[in-house]
Design a protein around this motif. Structure first.
Motif, PDB file in Angstrom:
ATOM      1  N   LEU A  36       0.501  -1.133  -0.199  1.00 31.74           N
ATOM      2  CA  LEU A  36       0.496   0.106  -0.232  1.00 31.74           C
ATOM      3  C   LEU A  36       0.926   1.623   0.039  1.00 31.74           C
ATOM      4  CD1 LEU A  36      -2.742   1.151  -0.183  1.00 31.74           C
ATOM      5  CD2 LEU A  36      -2.672   1.169   2.774  1.00 31.74           C
ATOM      6  N   ASP A  37       1.437   1.797   0.820  1.00 27.36           N
ATOM      7  CA  ASP A  37       2.769   2.420   0.989  1.00 27.36           C
ATOM      8  C   ASP A  37       3.404   2.535  -0.856  1.00 27.36           C
ATOM      9  OD1 ASP A  37       2.919   2.996   3.541  1.00 27.36           O
ATOM     10  OD2 ASP A  37       3.681   1.431   3.859  1.00 27.36           O
ATOM     11  N   ASP A  38       3.626   1.475  -0.849  1.00 24.80           N
ATOM     12  CA  ASP A  38       4.463   1.404  -2.669  1.00 24.80           C
ATOM     13  C   ASP A  38       3.785   2.403  -3.810  1.00 24.80           C
ATOM     14  OD1 ASP A  38       6.707   0.128  -1.709  1.00 24.80           O
ATOM     15  OD2 ASP A  38       6.034  -1.721  -2.357  1.00 24.80           O
ATOM     16  N   ARG A  39       2.131   1.938  -3.771  1.00 25.38           N
ATOM     17  CA  ARG A  39       1.019   2.323  -4.765  1.00 25.38           C
ATOM     18  C   ARG A  39       0.817   3.851  -4.246  1.00 25.38           C
ATOM     19  NH1 ARG A  39      -4.229  -0.891  -4.901  1.00 25.38           N
ATOM     20  NH2 ARG A  39      -5.010   0.282  -6.225  1.00 25.38           N
ATOM     21  N   ILE A  40       0.824   4.302  -3.242  1.00 26.11           N
ATOM     22  CA  ILE A  40       1.441   5.165  -2.813  1.00 26.11           C
ATOM     23  C   ILE A  40       2.276   6.560  -3.549  1.00 26.11           C
ATOM     24  CG2 ILE A  40       0.580   7.235  -1.004  1.00 26.11           C
ATOM     25  CD1 ILE A  40      -1.734   6.552  -1.328  1.00 26.11           C
ATOM     26  N   THR A  41       3.441   6.114  -2.913  1.00 25.64           N
ATOM     27  CA  THR A  41       4.730   6.557  -3.487  1.00 25.64           C
ATOM     28  C   THR A  41       4.500   6.588  -4.844  1.00 25.64           C
ATOM     29  OG1 THR A  41       5.371   5.312  -1.482  1.00 25.64           O
ATOM     30  CG2 THR A  41       7.030   5.996  -3.724  1.00 25.64           C
ATOM     31  N   ARG A  42       3.771   5.401  -5.785  1.00 22.12           N
ATOM     32  CA  ARG A  42       3.954   5.643  -7.055  1.00 22.12           C
ATOM     33  C   ARG A  42       3.060   6.700  -8.112  1.00 22.12           C
ATOM     34  NH1 ARG A  42       3.893   0.368  -6.924  1.00 22.12           N
ATOM     35  NH2 ARG A  42       2.162   0.004  -7.539  1.00 22.12           N
ATOM     36  N   GLY A  43       2.288   6.875  -7.325  1.00 16.92           N
ATOM     37  CA  GLY A  43       0.877   8.106  -6.857  1.00 16.92           C
ATOM     38  C   GLY A  43       0.027   7.349  -7.786  1.00 16.92           C
ATOM     39  N   ASP A  44      -0.453   5.949  -7.227  1.00 17.71           N
ATOM     40  CA  ASP A  44      -1.364   5.065  -7.912  1.00 17.71           C
ATOM     41  C   ASP A  44      -2.767   5.926  -6.951  1.00 17.71           C
ATOM     42  OD1 ASP A  44       0.019   3.843  -9.209  1.00 17.71           O
ATOM     43  OD2 ASP A  44       0.109   2.158  -8.072  1.00 17.71           O
ATOM     44  N   ILE A  45      -4.429   5.193  -7.128  1.00 14.75           N
ATOM     45  CA  ILE A  45      -5.372   6.048  -6.492  1.00 14.75           C
ATOM     46  C   ILE A  45      -5.460   4.415  -6.329  1.00 14.75           C
ATOM     47  CG2 ILE A  45      -7.864   6.283  -7.250  1.00 14.75           C
ATOM     48  CD1 ILE A  45      -5.216   8.621  -7.648  1.00 14.75           C
ATOM     49  N   VAL A  46      -5.782   4.561  -4.428  1.00 13.89           N
ATOM     50  CA  VAL A  46      -6.693   3.701  -4.678  1.00 13.89           C
ATOM     51  C   VAL A  46      -8.058   3.775  -3.732  1.00 13.89           C
ATOM     52  CG1 VAL A  46      -5.631   2.611  -1.898  1.00 13.89           C
ATOM     53  CG2 VAL A  46      -4.252   3.357  -3.083  1.00 13.89           C
ATOM     54  N   ILE A  47      -8.418   2.202  -3.932  1.00  9.61           N
ATOM     55  CA  ILE A  47      -9.915   2.158  -3.899  1.00  9.61           C
ATOM     56  C   ILE A  47      -9.948   1.571  -2.471  1.00  9.61           C
ATOM     57  CG2 ILE A  47     -12.696   1.774  -4.618  1.00  9.61           C
ATOM     58  CD1 ILE A  47     -10.541   3.894  -6.114  1.00  9.61           C
ATOM     59  N   ILE A  48     -11.111   2.420  -1.062  1.00 10.54           N
ATOM     60  CA  ILE A  48     -11.510   1.944  -0.271  1.00 10.54           C
ATOM     61  C   ILE A  48     -12.519   1.315  -0.286  1.00 10.54           C
ATOM     62  CG2 ILE A  48      -9.309   3.327   1.138  1.00 10.54           C
ATOM     63  CD1 ILE A  48     -11.632   4.630   2.816  1.00 10.54           C
ATOM     64  N   ASP A  49     -13.176   1.033   0.519  1.00 11.36           N
ATOM     65  CA  ASP A  49     -14.775  -0.013   0.586  1.00 11.36           C
ATOM     66  C   ASP A  49     -15.995   1.740   0.644  1.00 11.36           C
ATOM     67  OD1 ASP A  49     -14.652   0.690   3.020  1.00 11.36           O
ATOM     68  OD2 ASP A  49     -14.959  -1.125   3.856  1.00 11.36           O
ATOM     69  N   GLY A  50     -17.101   1.032   0.971  1.00  8.37           N
ATOM     70  CA  GLY A  50     -18.605   2.289   0.702  1.00  8.37           C
ATOM     71  C   GLY A  50     -18.706   1.278   2.289  1.00  8.37           C
TER      72      GLY A  50
END
Length: 308
Positions: A17-31
């Motif tokens: 998750l850290d890697d995805r944020i560092t890369r600039g990705d969009i992370v989807i969380i639940d509703g």
């Protein structure tokens, strides 16, 4: 104003998750969890809201988590928002506080295992109280938050989200208790329009949102979120947060209304309209998006289709 940049040792969750944020990705969380459980037939209780799900309707809760994961959520939040002793004990469920946390996290873990893939399980702590004016419970708040945080950590959550943080007196002890576990702490701030049109907080319209953000965004926080806020009020709330925060940003708004203990599914935003609004949030740097009360699986599916 304080400007916090997460340091090299601060994580927001698991390494992926850290890697995805560092890369600039969009992370989807639940509703939504509570309102969706009600929509699926789980009884809501006056003091404990949706807590019966993990205690008496585990299959419904597990399936809800699975549904969010299958449409693209990478973070699911265990159903512990309304599980604090300061809510359950006055409602006659004080002996179920431990089970309410342990079983909620266990069901989230099971859902992750059933669906497979990378997903983080978050624990939720909130200031939702049976009576926020009860001086006896206010005096015990440090202990009840600490109990929640320790139960969540022992159950194996990946991070803790302090949700609907508003009044510093009720919110700061929750953040401190979560931080003391050593787990990453996300903070969800909730904004609402006051009668004069200014931006207040959702339960305290006369408390300026700026004052709340000033008090709560400090170096214990890994992610700052605008949550349980109407979609129309997200941009001005982000204006406030961005002046005080340089770390990862999240948004998960609500839609509808609450007449305790029931969510009112009125004027719910269409999934495509939510995704359109989220496009503007993403353009200004928000990387974590999802939904809160009133926003269900179809809304998260629309966000995932647009951004993931």
């Amino acid at each position: 104003h304080r400007l916090m940049t997460p340091g090299p040792t601060r994580t927001i969750g698991p390494a992926w998750l850290d890697d995805r944020i560092t890369r600039g990705d969009i992370v989807i969380i639940d509703g939504a969890t509570g309102s969706e459980l009600e929509a699926r037939g789980v009884p809501m209780v006056e003091k404990g809201w949706s807590v019966l799900a993990q205690l008496e309707y585990p299959d419904v809760l597990r399936t809800l988590h699975e549904d969010y994961l299958r449409v693209g959520a990478s973070v699911i939040i265990a159903n512990t928002f309304a599980a604090g002793r300061h809510l359950l004990e006055p409602g006659g469920l004080g002996d179920r506080v431990g089970d309410a946390h342990t079983k909620a996290v266990e069901l989230a873990h099971q859902a992750r295992e059933n669906v497979g893939g990378e997903a983080a399980v978050a624990g939720s702590i909130s200031p939702y109280m049976a009576d926020p004016t009860d001086q006896g419970w206010l005096a015990r708040l440090d202990d009840t938050y600490r109990e929640q945080a320790e139960l969540l950590a022992l159950a194996g959550v990946d991070l803790i989200i302090c949700e609907m943080m508003q009044d510093p007196g009720l919110s700061l002890p929750a953040i401190e208790a979560a931080h003391a576990t050593g787990l990453p702490v996300w903070v969800g701030l909730s904004a609402a329009r006051a009668a004069d049109g200014s931006l207040g907080t959702i339960d305290h319209p006369d408390l300026p949102f700026e004052q709340s953000a000033d008090a709560l965004l400090d170096d214990r926080v890994a992610v700052a979120c605008v949550m349980h806020t109407e979609v129309r009020d997200v941009p001005p709330a982000l204006d406030v947060v961005e002046k005080r925060w340089s770390g990862p940003l999240g948004v998960y708004p609500e839609s509808g209304d609450f007449i305790e203990p029931h969510w009112q599914f009125v004027d719910i935003i269409e999934p495509a309209m939510l995704a359109d609004a989220a496009h503007g949030w993403v353009e200004r740097g928000v990387q974590i998006i999802g939904g809160c009360c009133g926003l269900g699986v179809e809304h998260i599916s629309a966000l995932a289709d647009r951004f993931a």
